[in-house]
Structures are given as structure tokens and as C-alpha cells.
Design a protein around this motif. Structure first.
Motif, PDB file in Angstrom:
ATOM      1  N   UNK A   2       0.769  -1.337  -0.090  1.00 53.89           N
ATOM      2  CA  UNK A   2       0.203  -0.212  -0.103  1.00 53.89           C
ATOM      3  C   UNK A   2       1.117   1.047  -0.167  1.00 53.89           C
ATOM      4  N   UNK A   3       1.868   1.182   1.256  1.00 49.06           N
ATOM      5  CA  UNK A   3       2.877   2.769   0.738  1.00 49.06           C
ATOM      6  C   UNK A   3       3.550   2.899  -0.672  1.00 49.06           C
ATOM      7  N   UNK A   4       4.136   1.071  -1.274  1.00 43.52           N
ATOM      8  CA  UNK A   4       4.576   1.735  -2.182  1.00 43.52           C
ATOM      9  C   UNK A   4       3.568   1.712  -3.129  1.00 43.52           C
ATOM     10  N   UNK A   5       2.906   2.151  -3.253  1.00 45.45           N
ATOM     11  CA  UNK A   5       1.840   2.265  -3.891  1.00 45.45           C
ATOM     12  C   UNK A   5       1.123   3.469  -4.550  1.00 45.45           C
ATOM     13  N   UNK A   6       1.098   4.437  -2.947  1.00 44.52           N
ATOM     14  CA  UNK A   6       0.788   5.314  -2.509  1.00 44.52           C
ATOM     15  C   UNK A   6       2.385   6.486  -3.254  1.00 44.52           C
ATOM     16  N   UNK A   7       3.785   5.905  -3.328  1.00 43.70           N
ATOM     17  CA  UNK A   7       4.699   6.824  -3.672  1.00 43.70           C
ATOM     18  C   UNK A   7       4.675   6.787  -5.222  1.00 43.70           C
ATOM     19  N   UNK A   8       4.730   5.362  -5.582  1.00 47.93           N
ATOM     20  CA  UNK A   8       4.301   5.500  -7.331  1.00 47.93           C
ATOM     21  C   UNK A   8       3.462   6.345  -7.577  1.00 47.93           C
ATOM     22  N   UNK A   9       2.202   6.510  -6.957  1.00 50.38           N
ATOM     23  CA  UNK A   9       1.410   7.206  -7.987  1.00 50.38           C
ATOM     24  C   UNK A   9       1.713   8.928  -7.440  1.00 50.38           C
ATOM     25  N   UNK A  10       2.502   8.934  -6.990  1.00 47.84           N
ATOM     26  CA  UNK A  10       2.957  10.397  -6.338  1.00 47.84           C
ATOM     27  C   UNK A  10       4.334   9.685  -7.380  1.00 47.84           C
ATOM     28  N   UNK A  11       5.244   9.305  -8.100  1.00 52.22           N
ATOM     29  CA  UNK A  11       6.392   9.647  -8.431  1.00 52.22           C
ATOM     30  C   UNK A  11       5.206   9.753  -9.717  1.00 52.22           C
ATOM     31  N   UNK A  12       4.186   9.697 -10.048  1.00 51.68           N
ATOM     32  CA  UNK A  12       3.466   9.091 -11.666  1.00 51.68           C
ATOM     33  C   UNK A  12       2.523  10.274 -11.620  1.00 51.68           C
ATOM     34  N   UNK A  13       2.356  11.414 -11.273  1.00 49.48           N
ATOM     35  CA  UNK A  13       1.125  11.918 -10.912  1.00 49.48           C
ATOM     36  C   UNK A  13       0.622  12.218 -12.382  1.00 49.48           C
ATOM     37  N   UNK A 288       7.786  -8.489  -7.932  1.00 47.25           N
ATOM     38  CA  UNK A 288       7.368  -9.972  -8.646  1.00 47.25           C
ATOM     39  C   UNK A 288       9.400 -10.952  -7.863  1.00 47.25           C
ATOM     40  N   UNK A 289       9.800 -10.376  -8.865  1.00 47.44           N
ATOM     41  CA  UNK A 289      11.227 -11.208  -8.140  1.00 47.44           C
ATOM     42  C   UNK A 289      11.250 -11.078  -6.438  1.00 47.44           C
ATOM     43  N   UNK A 290      10.906 -10.089  -5.679  1.00 45.29           N
ATOM     44  CA  UNK A 290      11.608  -9.972  -4.372  1.00 45.29           C
ATOM     45  C   UNK A 290      10.493 -10.349  -3.704  1.00 45.29           C
ATOM     46  N   UNK A 291       9.465 -11.279  -4.558  1.00 44.88           N
ATOM     47  CA  UNK A 291       7.664 -12.153  -3.962  1.00 44.88           C
ATOM     48  C   UNK A 291       6.420 -11.088  -3.456  1.00 44.88           C
ATOM     49  N   UNK A 292       6.673 -10.619  -4.242  1.00 46.98           N
ATOM     50  CA  UNK A 292       5.228  -9.531  -4.236  1.00 46.98           C
ATOM     51  C   UNK A 292       4.731 -10.962  -5.700  1.00 46.98           C
ATOM     52  N   UNK A 293       3.434 -11.531  -5.182  1.00 48.26           N
ATOM     53  CA  UNK A 293       2.322 -12.209  -6.252  1.00 48.26           C
ATOM     54  C   UNK A 293       1.795 -11.297  -7.269  1.00 48.26           C
ATOM     55  N   UNK A 294       1.477 -12.307  -8.067  1.00 41.86           N
ATOM     56  CA  UNK A 294       0.070 -11.702  -8.860  1.00 41.86           C
ATOM     57  C   UNK A 294      -0.853 -10.750  -8.068  1.00 41.86           C
ATOM     58  N   UNK A 295      -1.289 -11.543  -7.594  1.00 43.37           N
ATOM     59  CA  UNK A 295      -2.521 -10.451  -6.669  1.00 43.37           C
ATOM     60  C   UNK A 295      -2.278  -9.515  -6.023  1.00 43.37           C
ATOM     61  N   UNK A 296      -1.440  -9.836  -5.067  1.00 43.86           N
ATOM     62  CA  UNK A 296      -0.986  -8.107  -4.996  1.00 43.86           C
ATOM     63  C   UNK A 296      -0.536  -7.924  -5.728  1.00 43.86           C
ATOM     64  N   UNK A 297      -0.007  -7.303  -6.779  1.00 43.20           N
ATOM     65  CA  UNK A 297       0.220  -6.716  -8.025  1.00 43.20           C
ATOM     66  C   UNK A 297      -1.056  -6.356  -8.568  1.00 43.20           C
ATOM     67  N   UNK A 298      -1.980  -6.963  -8.400  1.00 42.90           N
ATOM     68  CA  UNK A 298      -3.404  -6.624  -9.063  1.00 42.90           C
ATOM     69  C   UNK A 298      -3.896  -5.215  -8.297  1.00 42.90           C
ATOM     70  N   UNK A 299      -3.721  -5.887  -6.914  1.00 39.33           N
ATOM     71  CA  UNK A 299      -4.262  -5.525  -5.918  1.00 39.33           C
ATOM     72  C   UNK A 299      -4.174  -3.561  -5.584  1.00 39.33           C
ATOM     73  N   UNK A 300      -3.025  -3.743  -5.692  1.00 35.56           N
ATOM     74  CA  UNK A 300      -1.983  -2.726  -5.828  1.00 35.56           C
ATOM     75  C   UNK A 300      -2.204  -1.409  -7.283  1.00 35.56           C
ATOM     76  N   UNK A 301      -2.906  -2.326  -7.887  1.00 41.71           N
ATOM     77  CA  UNK A 301      -2.974  -1.654  -9.019  1.00 41.71           C
ATOM     78  C   UNK A 301      -4.094  -0.881  -9.304  1.00 41.71           C
TER      79      UNK A 301
END
Length: 825
Positions: A2-13, A288-301
Motif C-alpha cells: 500500500x505504501x509503495x503504491x501511494x509513493x508510485x502514484x506520487x512519482x507518476x502523478x 515479483x522477483x522480490x516476492x510480490x504475488x500476482x494478486x498483490x500486484x493486481x490489488x495495488x493497481x
């Protein structure tokens, strides 16, 4: 995550900014509509029953009007304090300059009993006896009328006569505010002016201490059958229903256009997320390489989409409030009833709009998010994955081709079977066919339209075409968003152009004179036509009238004018039309076995068939079969149906009388009849087609928002593509591509994308318009397809100019960074 997603949104605003703008615009349209109509509804509820503040019981007419005698019987009922008949109709006011006051005027019977008078008086008082009149305050101010002075009022009952102005009233925002004068008269005067046989209802005020339920029963017993008796609560409920009925339809109309804008915004959002997620492929792979699952990536998006949608929706509600204020002021300026009541921002509207924008964004991003989560981590680390250009699958293309063909077939066959729902189905199928088949169709059209661009701009245009078609799905989605709005605009433009041309053609065929007198809001006053016919300066005075009797439509015809409407004469001599002799149309003659010289019975009288004729296209599916028509002269029609009036009279000068002299004579007569207007043929055409132009302008303005959102999508796609091609563009600049040619390349890419969407939209809209006109032609026999090339060309030109404007910011961004820095990306 969740924190990574919010930081990504700020970077890609910045990347999500234009996508958020699409949501803002779509939600603003919905919010503005709801806020505006909520304000109108609040005003409608506040003013509902404004004319029934003192009405305790109402007797409503059934199929027949209420005779004045029933009013007297109700007035005599025990417990009735006051009773008065009420009606509304059309009339006119002669202005201070001797000419009729323009605008559709409403006349109402105002109770003379003080116990029932519920109007808001601005100055003076309400009528207390016959011969007195009240007008709305704006009309009095504009015309300079004074209290106690004469005001001439007339209607279908005859020429205008003078009444004493005793007061002015405020009817703004009520059902009796229709943009023109309001005229209040005592009951007998209102009956005389409107020439109605009775009242629409009886208003009853109860005596003090009399229970409403008991009085309702007494009045019902006296009123008898054929009428409806209501108590006060039922009267107010009915007033509320009347007040908001039209508002519901208006609300539904605006929400329909808002739905189009929302759908277009969905296309833009989906395309934006597809591009952004494709550009994040390496970042996703590392997660994905550091352990994030497909479900986590989908939910983050999806979380990113939800936050974007919620923030954009909140801004959209604020913008929508401003839109509602502007619309309310605009509608009030055009004297639209219920406008000017202000706006109402309710919690339910805010909640609905926030939920709509958030759900729209999440739903639009769901498919791109799912696809982004399916990329294998190792494959995503390659350069090929970053620039994936996968085309559409064969199944999708095959289905798209079939659906597109089915839509075209439905549009082509709609006119044959005469079904408008088939036109709608064909338009929807054709659109979805374009969506599914777009990854092949759109790039092919880009290459085709790119041929002349290459000749004009050379290699620069070639690069633009190559960039545009490198990702078929992307450009197809971008262009398809334009298809919806431009397709609907084009359909209305074609339909309006065809309707206008057809109406003008009918007027040219049916109206064989240069001067006509038309009724305002209804039929012509009976004495007017007789007075015109008595003037020696006028040679032809022909009132168009019609009546159905025994399965035959009898229409008036003038011997000097009838020839213009005929296309053929099967037998006899059409010139022999006269008293006792009629023209029978071919279809009726064949059905009844009538021929020239036969004696036929029409409406109980005998006539001789002078000729069997063929006229222009006649409406089908009406009260009589097509062609079951008989033409009779005015005098015979008047003997058969003396009470039937027409809405139009044709006038020609007598022999030796100039057109100017004849017109002056007509003007002198018509001036005393404020419910009639003297117009020439061009003005009459404009009066018939003016509403079409107004509706077309309104529709185009509303659909324009959908086109704007789609063009935002063009700018968004181009901006994200510039980010994706940062190194590639730097290489081009390093090998000699000038800044001007870089701007030209991006401009050509934007124009080709928008032009393809506009061409497909115009083609789809023209097909829908043509199908609709084919159906109308089959049903009415009067309409034919006319393609307004000028307006359709203007639609394409606007799309091109908007695309050029949309390319400015992406080009500036592409040139902002130094070449060396861009090569290092």
C-alpha cells in the motif's frame, strides 16, 4: 504494497493527470445535471400548488369540459364558501405598438371570489368582474401598459377586444410561465376568448369548520359522474406530479448525454492504465522477483485506480456545482420554465458521483491491471517486454468483423422493415464491431490517411505513421473514444439536415403562395378567415383544414392552388373542382370502386367525382390508410364541418392588385387578431425548422463534452508515448531531426489518430442517420436523406484542430530535456 503504491502514484502523478481529467469531466457532467435538477425540483416542490393555496376540494373534468351550470350547482352545496371554474388555453395580447406581443401566451380563468384567489399580485389587484384583466409583470413593463388603461386581448373566439388592466402578477417558475405573456381573465371572459365549451376544473373553498372529507362527499354527490373529485391533499399531490413530470424527462435527457461522456471517459482511463502499466513492466517484474504475488500486484493497481478515481470524482463534484450554476443561469436567460431556482447540493448526489467516478476508474483499469499482473518476471526484464506491441487475437477480430457486418446489415435493412429499434441496434452493433475490429481497421486507416501526409511532410510524416501504428491496440482504443461522441453528433447533424430539407420541400410543394397567415399555438380564429375573404384586394384566401369521416380524410382545396400538390391525374379534369364536385385520390378510388362522374356520399352529403388524382407522398399509418383522401372546396367543407378550423391560410392578391398592397390589407386585418401571424414563405419555413436548429445546437453542445474527453485521451496517449520513446526521440534529434520537425511529427501523429476516429464516427453517425431517415420515410412518405457535407466537414475540421492543440504539450515535453540526458534513460 500500500505504501509503495501511494509513493508510485506520487512519482507518476503527471502520467495519470490527463486520465484523472477525463474522470473529472465525466463526473462533472453527471454532478452538474443532478445538482441542477435537484435545485429545479426543490423550486418545483416549493411552488407546487401555488394556484391552489385556498383550494380545499377540486372537481376535475373528464372527457368533456365542465359546463358553467355545474359551477353554480357546486357553489350552492352546503358548506361551500366559494366555487369557481378554472381553465387554461391560448390567447394573445396586442402590444402598445398595435402589433401582437411575441411569444406563446397562456390565458387562465382567475376566480373573482377573494376566498379562492391565490395568485401573487405584484401591483393592483386581481379581476373582480368581467371586462378586467391581469398580465404578468414583465409583459406590462416591456409594453408600457398602465393600471386602469385598456389592453386588447384576443384568441380563437374572435378579434381582440379591450379589457381594463387592473393588476400584474408573478407566475415565474410555474406551469403558467411558458416564456410569453400570461393573461388572467374572469371565467366567462376566458371562455369567450378561448371559445371553449366549459371549464377544466372547479375550485372549491370550504366554509369555516366544515371537514374536508365531508365536503368532498357532498360535492361528489352533486357533481355526478364523468368528473373526478379530489380533496386538498390529492390536489397538492397532483400539482407536484405535474410540476416535476417534465423535469424528470429533462433530467433523463441530460443524464443520457452524461452517460455518453462517462463511457468515453472509461475508454480513456482504460487506455491510460494500459500504457502506464506497460511502461512499468520492469518495475513490476522487480516486485515479483522480490516476492510480490500476482494478486498483490493486481490489488495495488486497483488501489491506485481507486485513489485516482476518488480524488478526481471529488474535484468533478466541485466542478459540477459550477457547471450547474452556469446551466441554471443560461436556462433562465432563455426563459426556460423552472430555471433560475438555484442549485441544491445533496448528500446523495455527492455520494453517487464519488461512487460513480471511483467505480468507473477501477472498472476501466481492471483489465489492464489483470494483464499487467500476468507478465512473467524474467520475461518482463527484457527490452521486448517494455515495448510490447501485441495485436488483437484472431477470435476477437473475427467476432468484430461479424458484429460490424451485422450492424451494417441492420442499418441497411431498417428502412425496409420500418423499425426504429433496428436502427438503434444497428448503431450499437456497428460501434462494438469497430471496437473489436479496431486493432486492424484503425491502423489501416492511419496508413491510408498517412499517404497524403507523407507527400506533404516527407520522412517526418512517415515516422509519425510508424509511431502511430506500432501498437494497434493502443491507437484503436484512442481513436474509438472519439467514435462515440462524433458518431452521435454526426447522426443528429444528418437527421436534422434531412428533416429541415424535407420540411422545406413540403412547404414548397404544399404552399403555392408567398404570403400565409398562421395560428400561434393553435388554430386560426374563425372570423379572421371570413374577414380576409371579404376583402376585394385579395383574390385567394384558402384555409387548410381537414377532417376524417367514415374512413376518408376530407381536405380543403382551392381550384387555383390544387394543381401544385398533384403529381398526376388518372381520369377526369382537376380543374373542374368546385361546389358539389370533389377530387378523389387514386388509392381511395380503387378501394371504393369510384370513378369520374360517380355520385359519392361524404359525411352525409352527396358529391360528384370530378377527377381521380395522385398527390405527393402522404403519411402512412395514420387514422386512415394512405391515399384515402378527398379534396373539397372551402365552402363545402365549411357546410360539412363548420366548427373545424385550420392553423394556416394561404393568400394571393386579386388581379391587378400589387403584392405590397395585398400584404398591407392582410396586415391591417391580422393586427386585430393577436393569435395569428402574417409571414412570408421563407419566414414560415424558418418557423418550422427553427426548433430543429435549436435542438441540434443543444445536442451538439452536450455531446461536445464527450468529444473533449476523447481528445483529452489523444493528448494523454501521445504524452505517455513521448515518455515511452524518450531515448528514441533523443536519437532522432542527435542524428539531425530539428525541433520543428519533432513538433510536426507529433502533430501529424495526433492528427492522424483523431482524424481516423472522426472519420469512423462520421461514417457511423451518417449510417445511423440514414437508417433513421429511411424508417421515417417509410412511415411518413415525406422525408429523404440529405447529407449536410458542410457541417460534417466542420466536424472533421474541429477534430483536426483540437488534435493539433492536443499535440502541443507532448511536443514541449519531448523537447524539454537535453539530448544527452534523454539518451541516458
Amino acid at each position: 504494497m500500500t505504501g509503495l503504491t501511494l509513493r508510485t502514484m506520487r512519482a507518476d502523478a503527471l502520467r495519470l493527470l490527463l486520465s484523472a481529467l477525463a474522470v473529472v469531466l465525466g463526473v462533472a457532467f453527471v454532478a452538474g445535471t443532478l445538482i441542477l435538477t435537484d435545485g429545479m425540483k426543490r423550486g418545483a416542490y416549493e411552488r407546487a400548488g401555488v394556484f391552489d393555496r385556498h383550494t380545499d376540494v377540486a372537481v376535475n373534468a373528464g372527457e368533456d369540459p365542465i359546463p358553467p351550470a355545474l359551477v353554480e350547482r357546486v357553489r350552492a352545496v352546503d358548506g361551500v364558501r366559494a366555487a369557481a371554474g378554472e381553465l387554461t388555453g391560448t390567447a394573445g395580447v396586442v402590444g402598445s405598438d398595435g402589433r401582437p406581443v411575441l411569444g406563446y401566451a397562456v390565458v387562465a380563468a382567475i376566480p373573482t371570489e377573494a376566498a379562492l384567489q391565490s395568485y401573487d399580485v405584484v401591483a393592483g389587484r386581481l379581476p373582480q368582474r368581467t371586462g378586467e384583466v391581469v398580465l404578468d409583470a414583465p409583459t406590462v413593463a416591456e409594453e408600457g401598459f398602465v393600471l386602469g388603461g385598456p389592453v386588447r386581448v384576443g384568441g380563437s373566439g374572435g378579434a381582440a377586444r379591450a379589457y381594463t388592466l387592473v393588476g400584474t402578477v408573478d407566475v415565474a417558475g410555474t406551469a403558467r410561465d411558458v416564456g410569453g405573456p400570461f393573461i388572467g381573465l374572469a371565467g366567462p371572459d376566458a371562455l369567450a376568448v378561448t371559445q371553449q365549451e366549459g371549464y377544466g376544473r372547479i375550485m372549491v373553498a370550504a366554509a369555516p369548520g366544515v371537514p374536508a372529507a365531508e365536503l368532498t362527499g357532498r360535492v361528489a354527490a352533486v357533481a355526478g359522474g364523468g368528473v373526478t373529485v379530489q380533496d386538498r391533499q390529492a390536489v397538492l399531490d397532483a400539482a407536484v406530479d405535474d410540476a416535476v413530470r417534465d423535469l424528470r424527462q429533462f433530467n433523463l435527457l441530460l443524464l443520457t448525454f452524461a452517460a455518453v461522456a462517462v463511457v468515453v471517459a472509461g475508454f480513456v482511463i482504460a487506455n491510460t492504465f494500459a500504457i502506464v502499466l506497460a511502461q512499468r513492466t520492469r518495475r513490476t517484474a522487480l516486485l515479483r522477483l522480490v516476492g510480490a504475488t500476482r494478486g498483490q500486484v493486481l490489488r495495488a493497481t486497483l488501489l491506485e485506480a481507486a485513489v485516482t478515481g476518488l480524488a478526481a470524482s471529488a474535484l468533478g463534484v466541485a466542478v459540477g456545482a459550477g457547471v450547474a450554476v452556469g446551466l441554471d443561469a443560461l436556462l433562465a436567460a432563455f426563459d426556460v420554465p423552472m430555471a433560475g431556482a438555484g442549485i441544491a447540493v445533496t448528500a446523495s448526489t455527492v455520494l453517487v458521483c464519488l461512487l460513480l467516478g471511483t467505480v468507473l476508474t477501477v472498472a476501466s483499469a481492471a483489465v489492464p491491471a489483470w494483464r499487467g499482473s500476468r507478465v512473467a518476471p524474467v520475461a518482463a526484464l527484457t527490452d521486448a517486454a517494455v515495448h510490447a506491441t501485441r495485436g488483437a487475437g484472431r477470435v476477437r477480430l473475427a467476432v468484430g468483423a461479424l458484429v460490424l457486418a451485422a450492424g451494417a446489415a441492420a442499418l441497411g435493412s431498417a428502412g425496409v422493415v420500418g423499425q426504429l429499434p433496428l436502427v438503434a441496434a444497428g448503431g450499437v452493433l456497428a460501434f462494438f464491431g469497430i471496437v473489436l475490429f479496431g486493432p486492424v481497421l484503425v491502423p489501416a486507416l492511419v496508413r491510408l490517411l498517412g499517404v497524403p501526409a507523407r507527400r506533404l511532410f516527407g520522412a517526418t510524416a512517415g515516422l509519425a505513421v510508424a509511431n502511430a501504428v506500432r501498437n494497434p491496440r493502443r491507437i484503436a482504443a484512442t481513436a474509438t473514444a472519439l467514435v462515440i461522441g462524433i458518431g452521435l453528433v454526426s447522426a443528429f447533424v444528418v437527421g436534422a439536415g434531412s428533416a429541415k430539407a424535407s420540411i422545406e420541400r413540403v412547404v414548397d410543394r404544399e404552399i403555392g403562395v408567398d404570403v400565409v397567415v398562421v395560428g400561434v399555438g393553435g388554430s386560426l380564429p374563425g372570423p379572421l378567415v371570413d374577414e380576409l375573404a371579404a376583402r376585394p384586394e385579395l383574390g385567394v384566401v384558402h384555409e387548410l383544414r381537414g377532417r376524417v369521416s367514415d374512413g376518408v380524410e376530407l381536405r380543403t382545396a382551392h381550384p387555383a392552388l390544387v394543381g401544385r400538390t398533384l403529381t398526376a391525374v388518372d381520369a377526369g379534369d382537376a380543374g373542374r373542382l368546385g361546389p358539389g364536385r370533389v377530387l378523389v385520390h387514386r388509392e381511395l378510388a380503387r378501394a371504393r370502386g369510384w370513378s369520374v362522374g360517380d355520385t359519392v356520399t361524404l359525411a352525409g352529403r352527396s358529391f360528384t367525382v370530378a377527377a381521380v388524382v395522385v398527390a405527393g407522398p402522404a403519411p402512412a399509418g395514420g387514422s386512415v390508410p394512405a391515399g384515402h383522401v378527398v379534396d373539397v372546396v372551402d365552402a363545402d367543407f365549411s357546410r360539412l364541418f363548420p366548427a373545424v378550423r385550420g392553423h394556416l391560410a394561404e393568400i394571393d392578391p386579386a388581379a391587378g392588385v400589387s403584392a405590397e398592397r395585398a400584404r398591407a390589407v392582410v396586415e391591417s386585418v391580422v393586427a386585430r387578431y393577436p393569435t395569428a401571424n402574417l409571414v412570408d414563405q421563407a419566414t414560415y419555413k424558418k418557423s418550422l425548422t427553427g426548433t430543429i436548429d435549436m435542438v441540434l445546437a443543444f445536442v451538439v453542445a452536450l455531446l461536445g463534452l464527450a468529444v473533449v474527453i476523447a481528445l483529452v485521451g489523444v493528448a494523454n496517449t501521445l504524452s505517455l508515448s513521448v515518455v515511452e520513446r524518450t531515448r528514441e526521440n533523443a536519437v532522432l534529434r542527435a542524428v539531425g531531426l530539428t525541433r520543428g520537425r519533432m513538433r510536426a511529427m507529433l502533430a501529424v501523429e495526433a492528427v492522424l489518430t483523431a482524424l481516423v476516429g472522426a472519420v469512423l464516427g462520421v461514417g457511423l453517425g451518417t449510417g445511423v442517420g440514414a437508417g433513421a431517415m429511411a424508417v421515417v420515410t417509410r412511415l411518413s412518405g415525406e422525408f429523404t436523406l440529405v447529407l449536410p457535407w458542410g457541417r460534417l466537414g466542420l466536424v472533421l475540421l474541429v477534430a483536426v484542430l483540437a488534435a493539433l492543440a492536443a499535440s502541443v504539450l507532448p511536443a514541449r515535453r519531448a523537447l524539454a530535456r537535453p539530448i544527452v540526458a534523454s539518451l541516458g534513460d
